[in-house]
Structure formats: C-alpha cells, structure tokens
Design a protein around this motif. Structure first.
Motif, short mmCIF file in Angstrom:
data_model
loop_
_atom_site.label_atom_id
_atom_site.label_comp_id
_atom_site.label_asym_id
_atom_site.label_seq_id
_atom_site.Cartn_x
_atom_site.Cartn_y
_atom_site.Cartn_z
N SER A 488 5.02 -22.99 -7.65
CA SER A 488 6.32 -22.99 -6.97
C SER A 488 6.46 -24.22 -6.07
N LEU A 489 5.36 -24.58 -5.42
CA LEU A 489 5.39 -25.76 -4.55
C LEU A 489 5.73 -27.01 -5.35
N LYS A 490 5.14 -27.13 -6.53
CA LYS A 490 5.40 -28.28 -7.39
C LYS A 490 6.83 -28.29 -7.92
N SER A 491 7.48 -27.13 -7.94
CA SER A 491 8.84 -27.04 -8.47
C SER A 491 9.88 -27.58 -7.50
N MET A 492 9.47 -27.81 -6.26
CA MET A 492 10.41 -28.36 -5.27
C MET A 492 10.78 -29.79 -5.63
N LYS A 493 11.90 -30.26 -5.08
CA LYS A 493 12.33 -31.64 -5.30
C LYS A 493 11.33 -32.60 -4.67
N TYR A 526 -1.17 -32.76 -2.68
CA TYR A 526 -1.55 -32.50 -4.07
C TYR A 526 -0.30 -32.18 -4.89
N ALA A 527 0.55 -31.31 -4.37
CA ALA A 527 1.78 -30.93 -5.08
C ALA A 527 2.70 -32.13 -5.27
N LEU A 528 2.80 -32.96 -4.22
CA LEU A 528 3.64 -34.16 -4.32
C LEU A 528 3.09 -35.10 -5.37
N ARG A 529 1.78 -35.28 -5.35
CA ARG A 529 1.15 -36.17 -6.35
C ARG A 529 1.40 -35.66 -7.75
N GLN A 530 1.25 -34.36 -7.97
CA GLN A 530 1.49 -33.78 -9.28
C GLN A 530 2.96 -33.96 -9.70
N ARG A 531 3.85 -33.78 -8.74
CA ARG A 531 5.28 -33.94 -9.06
C ARG A 531 5.59 -35.39 -9.44
N ILE A 532 5.01 -36.33 -8.71
CA ILE A 532 5.22 -37.75 -9.02
C ILE A 532 4.64 -38.08 -10.40
N LEU A 533 3.47 -37.53 -10.71
CA LEU A 533 2.87 -37.78 -12.02
C LEU A 533 3.73 -37.22 -13.15
N GLU A 534 4.29 -36.02 -12.93
CA GLU A 534 5.13 -35.41 -13.96
C GLU A 534 6.39 -36.26 -14.18
N GLU A 535 6.99 -36.74 -13.10
CA GLU A 535 8.16 -37.60 -13.23
C GLU A 535 7.79 -38.91 -13.93
N ARG A 536 6.62 -39.43 -13.59
CA ARG A 536 6.18 -40.68 -14.21
C ARG A 536 5.97 -40.49 -15.71
N LYS A 537 5.43 -39.35 -16.08
CA LYS A 537 5.22 -39.06 -17.50
C LYS A 537 6.54 -39.02 -18.25
#
Length: 789
Positions: A488-493, A526-537
C-alpha cells in the motif's frame, strides 16, 4: 474604499476653490486598505472629496451638480433618519462635525461605486433615460451603515450621512461618518509623538458593506437562485463529509485501511487534537489524514467536482460585488480609481479577491473533511485500544471487573510474548478461565492454583493468568516491530512519498534516540526507491518500444539508436534485478546486478563516497561517447522519442554535459574528503572544506537545471538505513513480488585516457566547465576526421 482623517488635518473649503488639493496630512498614509501616500495623492486627483476635512467635506457633498434631488428646502443628503435631509438638517450636521472635531473624533470618508450594468440588471438604473432609483440605493446604504456602526462598536453619538453622485460614468455614493463623543480606543503614534484614536476599520467591516449593499440590491429571483445554490453546496458538502466516515473499520478498502492504520500509529497520546493543529508530534498523522481525505475525494470525484462547479457558479454571482463588471471604458471613474488603487494591476487584484473567495471555500471544506476524518479515525482507535474485554465470555468479563476495573487490553503471557512484549516485574495478574486445549485434556498434571480452585473451575476449563497492557513492556526496545503494509505504501504517488520521506526525516532528527522513527525513514525510503524503479522500468519499456519502431535510419542515426537500445536493455535488466528481493536472486544475479549498478549509476543520486577513480573514469568515458554519437544525429525527432516533445539536440547534449560535470564534482569532493582524513593540518583541512562547500553549491545549481523531481530526490539518499538488520530487510522483501528477467551486458567505445584526464583537469579549474567539455569534444572530432582524410 474607506479612509479616515484626524481632527488635526487642515481645513479645506472645497466650495471656494476651483480644484481640491491633497491636504498635507501625515495621517493619509494610514488608509484603511493600506494605500501609501503617493497612491493617495493619485486617488485625490480622481476623487476630490477624499482630500477634504470635516466642514469642507460636507460642503462638497451639497454641490448641486452632483445630485438631482437638491432644492431650496431639501438636499440630496440622506442619513439614518431621512432620505432627503432639509437644509436645516444639513446645517445641523455641520454643527455636529464641528463638535466632533473639538472632541478630537475621527472622520471616516467612504466611496461605494457601482457598475451601471449591475444596477440596470436589477432594475435600479434605466440606461436609456438615465433614471436612477435613488430611494432604493439610499435605503440599502442605510441598512448597511447600521452594521458598520455595530461591527466597529462606535458610540451612541455616532452619526453619518451620504449622497448619491450621478456626475461620473459610474454611479457612486459618498458616505461620511463620525462620533460626537468617540468610543474608539487610542494608541501612541510615534511618528507624530502623540496619542491618537484608532482609525482603521477591519476588512470584515469593509467586505460586510459590499455584501450588504450587493445582496440588498439583487432582485428577489436572483437571491432565490443564490440561496438554492447555497443549499446545493451544503448538500454536496454533507455528502462529502459523510463519505469520510461511512464505513465500518473492518470494511475499509486496503488503501483506506492503510492510511487509517498509519494515522493511528502516529497519533500523539493524551492530546485533544483538531485537524488544524500544527503540533510537531501530529505532523505524520496529519499527513496520512490528508492522504485518506484525498482518497475519499477520489472515490467521490463526481460529488467533489459538482461541489467545485456550483461554488464557482456562486462566485460568478457574487463577482459584481467586487468588480466593475468587465467594462473597459477609459473614462470610467471606477475603472480609473481601481487602476490607481491597484498600482496598474487592477484586474489582477480583482481576480485575486475572487480567487480568495474560492480558496476560502475550499479551505473551509478541507478543514471540515479533515476534522471529520480525524474524529472517525480516533473513534476507530478508541475501539482498538479501548478494550478486548467485551470479546471475552460473560463469566470472564465478570472476573476482570472483580479483579481489575481499569483493565482494557488483556492477554496471556504466551500471547504477549508472541507480540514482542514481556511481563513487567510488578505486574498484577488477572485470573481467567479458558477452555483446555485438546492436547492437554488427557494430562493429569495440574498447577497448584488449579488444584486449590479446581472445585470452582467448570469441567473442560482451566485457570490462566492474564495481564493488562499496563503491565507489559517491549522485550527488546531496540527492535521495534513495524507493521507497515509495504504494498500500500508503494501505491502512493511519488510526490506524496517524497513529502513523507522528508517529513519523517525531520521528525527523526528531532528525536534521534527514537529507534522507531529511524526505521520508519528507512521503510519510507525503500517504498520511494521501489516506486521510482517501477516508474523507471515503465519509461524504459516505452523508450525501447519507440526506438524499435524507428525505421530506415541513416548510418549516424543508427549508431546512436543502437547504442541507446543496448543501454535501455541493460538498464531494464538492472531495474528488474533491483526490484527483485535479494533472497530470490542467485549468486550470478547478484554479481550481474552489482556490475550493472556500477556501470549505470545515476549521476544525481549516486553517493559521493562511491564515486572513486574507477567509477568516475568509466562514467566520463560513457558520457563522452554518447555525446559524440548524439552530436552526429541528423534526425532531431529521435531526441523527442527519448526525452519528450520539444527536446532538441542541444538540450539533450547539454543534459549529458551536466551529468558529466556532476560526476566530476562528486569525484573532486570525494578526493578532498580523503585528503581531510589523511592530513592533520587544520589550515589544509579548512581549505579543503571550503572547496567542498563551493562544490556543493555548484551541485545544487546543476541539480536545479535537471527536472524538479531529480533535484528533490537528490536530497534523499535512497539507500537502506539499516543494512545490518538483515532479518528486517527480509521481512520487507518477502512482501515484494517482482519477476526477474534475463540480463545482457553491453560494451562501449573507449576514448583516449589523455582526453579524459585533460577534460577532468579543465573541468576542475574552469568555471565554464560544460562549454570547455563540448569544445574539447569538437576538437577531438575534427582531429579524427582529419586522420580519416
């Protein structure tokens, strides 16, 4: 507008002068709405009466050409008692003014200007015949002045008079107000070294006059429409408020439950809170309340948009209370005065006032929604914290009540231990009766307590000691158990996660001993990093698809396209490896991830301590190679495929040069840091730190030239804060379910070491680093072409 004059102002008899002049009264720089002295003089050129003192002011208001209702017996002046004051009453007003002046009372001077179209739409003015319903206007002003005197708490001796002026393009009313014996508070005014009475009216009073006059002049049918809109707005607001608390806690959606849990986890204990509170220990809870409110508004977007639309429509209805109706006549007194008043930004000022109306409405809605959400979440928290006593059997509830009336949350020692708590030494147990588990039913062993009280225990049950939450403490205070839904944390903007990380870092800095706060910062990063990586992908996938669609490139373009395809394929593989939990990666995968991370570091985010000579040389070579390829590209649309519409070759190359410069500066800072550690000479250390300070300022400037997001992210090191806590990392990693894909490494064309070394020296010593880099590359290209010839 409204201003005031003190009894010390010079007397000006307007009727005996051809032109009024600005009275040299230092009080005129303290007008109600904040006009300075220079602006006041400009206003005086358009509104002569604003310069007049007591008796001169009333003489001006009696001018025959200013009104059409004067006669030998009656004047156009109106007061609270009459619509057409007699000449005797006008003289009496003069006498009262003289007395007010002697008593050192103030004189307030007002101008209420109307848009003629507004008056015409409401039947107060007939444009063709120029007829004006003066009686209607006078009655409206009479009603408004009652509220003025009441709001400003003027004395019972307060008196006022007004006059409608028809001699300008815009119909307007002049109003004078004073007190025979003033009740206004006094203050010491240092500029004149004397005590004076308070002259300024509150903005609430000024706006109240506008609102009263506007609403009273508006036709009944239009008032009814506005009332209907207000009712609709109230109804829509109620729906939105209800949506904040219309579900049982156990029926909340996943994201809503996550936001509620986070609010509760961070709520300060023992405090009465409101949404508007700015308490430091409430900041994180308030952040998640805002996200909860946003999510509910998203779920009720139709109602929310409708609320905004009806509010905007109501704003249009009220606009005429503060605007001239959009007329552009150059000779319009209202328009000209507004221009002078607004210092050539009249339209902006009116727009600002109207937008403030909307902002105020939306801010009020937000506050209401926030308060409702907070109250709702606090109720959930109470139920969670309040007690589990009601979940017990009736017999056990009675036992708890008999043994400990203050108990709220009770568990056995076994359960508390599983939850990470131990029983305190001074704990007082509560003996309850629980069913005997199947595996214990055949056991003949009984505790001493059970043997003594066996007669009172029902068959098939046994007595167990429970403990209230007051008597437990963490087993290991340094290992705080975080219960955060990472998915859920990763689902945030991303923007919200950036805000959250920065806020959590600020909270952690204020309480450095708080282990929980530090761990939360790590989780949020960690959640921010994962979110950035997903956007980068996603960005990489789109870029690869676009590049693969490009057909029949020329040789120079094909070289650049192939290089970017290879680069994107490598980076996609890297991102997929980074998104995969470490425990799922093989030894070969980990080695490949490490190699790719070293090769494709982010110039902005890479830590300064990691930029050693090997990394710096490799990054420089790669960037120089890409710049060369990019400069040879003939089709400029290729850069738009990569970076978006409007990207030119110059912009693309400049961005690469910025990254080159960032790497170079970080390498310099790293070297300086190493020298600081190696030397004990304080002078040398000071000089090196000074150089680093300059370098950091240069980095900030370079970050700002890139995208705003990258600039913000650069301030947050997205590395795990507690790498030694492997068990905790695994706990988080297991919640991430990302698939790995195959990897493919690539090579790059190397450039001469002498060029890299020369560029490095030039960039460190030259202020125009980027230009020097690009010139050096051009020279290198020319030399290569000459060799080919």
């Amino acid at each position: 507008m409204w201003d005031y004059t003190t009894p010390y102002a010079k007397f000006v008899d307007y009727t005996k002068r051809k032109e009024a002049v600005v009275v040299d009264d230092p009080s005129s720089d303290r007008l109600v709405e904040g006009i300075d002295q220079e602006t006041a003089k400009e206003i005086a050129n358009e509104i002569k009466e604003q310069t007049l003192d007591y008796v001169g002011y009333i003489d001006y208001m009696k001018r025959n050409y200013a009104t059409k209702n004067d006669s030998k017996e009656f004047t156009g002046i109106f007061t609270d008692k009459t619509l057409n004051a007699s000449t005797e009453e006008a003289e009496h007003l003069k006498d009262m003014l003289v007395e007010a002046k002697e008593n050192k009372s103030l004189l307030w001077r007002g101008v209420i200007s109307f848009d003629n179209d507004f008056l015409a739409r409401n039947g107060v003015y007939i444009p063709k015949s120029k007829e004006v319903d003066q009686e209607m206007i006078k009655k409206v002003v009479q009603k408004a002045m009652v509220n003025v005197i009441k709001r400003e708490k003027l004395s019972d001796s307060a008196f006022w008079w007004g006059n409608i002026h028809l001699n300008t393009d815009n119909i307007h009313v002049h109003v004078g107000l004073s007190e025979i014996k003033s009740a206004r508070p006094t203050f010491f005014y240092a500029a004149r070294n004397r005590r004076e009475r308070k002259g300024k009216f509150s903005q609430k009073t000024i706006k109240g006059i506008k609102s009263n006059v506007y609403n009273s002049l508006t036709r009944e049918d239009k008032r009814s429409i506005r009332l209907d809109k207000e009712k609709k707005i109230a109804s829509l607001r109620d729906k939105l408020l209800k949506s904040m608390a219309d579900k049982e806690a156990d029926k909340l959606e996943r994201m809503d439950r996550f936001f509620v849990d986070q609010v509760i986890d961070h709520l300060p204990k023992g405090k009465k809170l409101r949404y508007g509170s700015n308490a430091k220990d409430f900041r994180l809870s308030k952040f998640f309340i805002d996200r909860y409110v946003d999510h509910q508004l998203q779920n009720n977007m139709l109602v929310y948009k409708n609320y905004q639309a009806v509010t905007e429509s109501l704003l249009d209805d009220y606009r005429y209370a503060y605007d001239s109706g959009g007329k552009e006549e150059k000779n319009s007194i209202y328009r000209e005065v507004t221009k002078i008043y607004g210092r050539e930004v009249a339209r902006t000022l009116r727009t600002k006032e109207n937008s403030q109306f909307m902002d105020k409405r939306m801010a009020d809605l937000r506050k209401r929604l926030g308060d409702r959400a907070l109250k709702y979440i606090q109720e959930i928290a109470k139920k969670r914290r309040k007690s589990n006593i009601k979940d017990l059997s009736a017999a056990n509830q009675k036992l708890v009540k008999e043994q400990d009336r203050n108990a709220t949350m009770v568990h056995s020692e076994e359960i508390w231990t599983k939850m990470g708590y131990k029983i305190a030494k001074d704990a007082i147990p509560i003996v309850l009766v629980v069913p005997i588990p199947d595996d214990e039913k055949d056991s003949k062993h009984k505790s001493k307590r059970e043997q003594e009280n066996g007669k009172n225990t029902p068959k098939g049950f046994k007595e167990v000691e429970f403990y209230d939450e007051r008597f437990v403490e963490p087993i290991n205070p340094d290992k705080v158990r975080l219960d955060i839904d990472i998915k859920s944390l990763k689902s945030m903007k991303k923007e919200d996660l950036l805000d959250l990380v920065e806020l959590a870092q600020a909270v952690s800095k204020e309480d450095p001993e708080n282990r929980r706060s530090k761990q939360e910062v790590g989780v949020f990063k960690y959640a921010l990093r994962q979110r950035i990586l997903e956007e980068r992908k996603q960005e990489i996938d789109v870029s690869l698809e676009l590049l693969n669609r490009y057909e029949n490139p020329v040789v120079a373009d094909a070289a650049f396209l192939n290089y970017k395809k290879m680069q994107f394929s490598d980076m996609k593989n890297l991102v997929e490896l980074q998104l995969t939990p470490k425990y799922k990666l093989s030894k070969e995968d980990l080695q490949q991830e490490e190699a790719l991370e070293f090769k494709y570091v982010d110039a902005v985010q890479v830590s300064i301590s990691k930029v050693d000579q090997k990394m710096a040389d490799q990054q420089r070579e790669m960037l120089i190679h890409e710049i060369k390829l990019a400069k040879n590209v003939q089709d400029p649309s290729i850069f738009e495929l990569l970076k978006g519409e409007g990207t030119t070759k110059k912009v693309y190359v400049n961005e690469l040069a910025i990254k080159y410069e960032i790497i170079d500066i970080k390498r310099s800072i790293n070297l300086n840091n190493q020298l600081i550690k190696q030397t004990k000479d304080e002078v040398t250390q000071k000089e090196l730190r000074k150089r680093n300070g300059i370098a950091f300022e240069q980095l900030k400037e370079l970050y700002s030239e890139l995208s705003p997001d990258e600039s913000r992210i650069a301030k947050i090191q997205l590395e795990w804060d507690y790498q030694h806590d492997h068990s905790f990392r695994r706990q988080i990693s297991r919640r991430i379910d990302q698939q790995r894909s195959g990897a493919r490494r690539a090579s790059y064309n190397r450039v001469s070491h002498s060029l890299v070394k020369g560029l490095s020296m030039a960039l460190r010593d030259d202020s125009s680093k980027r230009e020097r880099l690009l010139r050096q590359l051009e020279q290198e290209e020319r030399r290569e072409k000459e060799k080919e010839r």
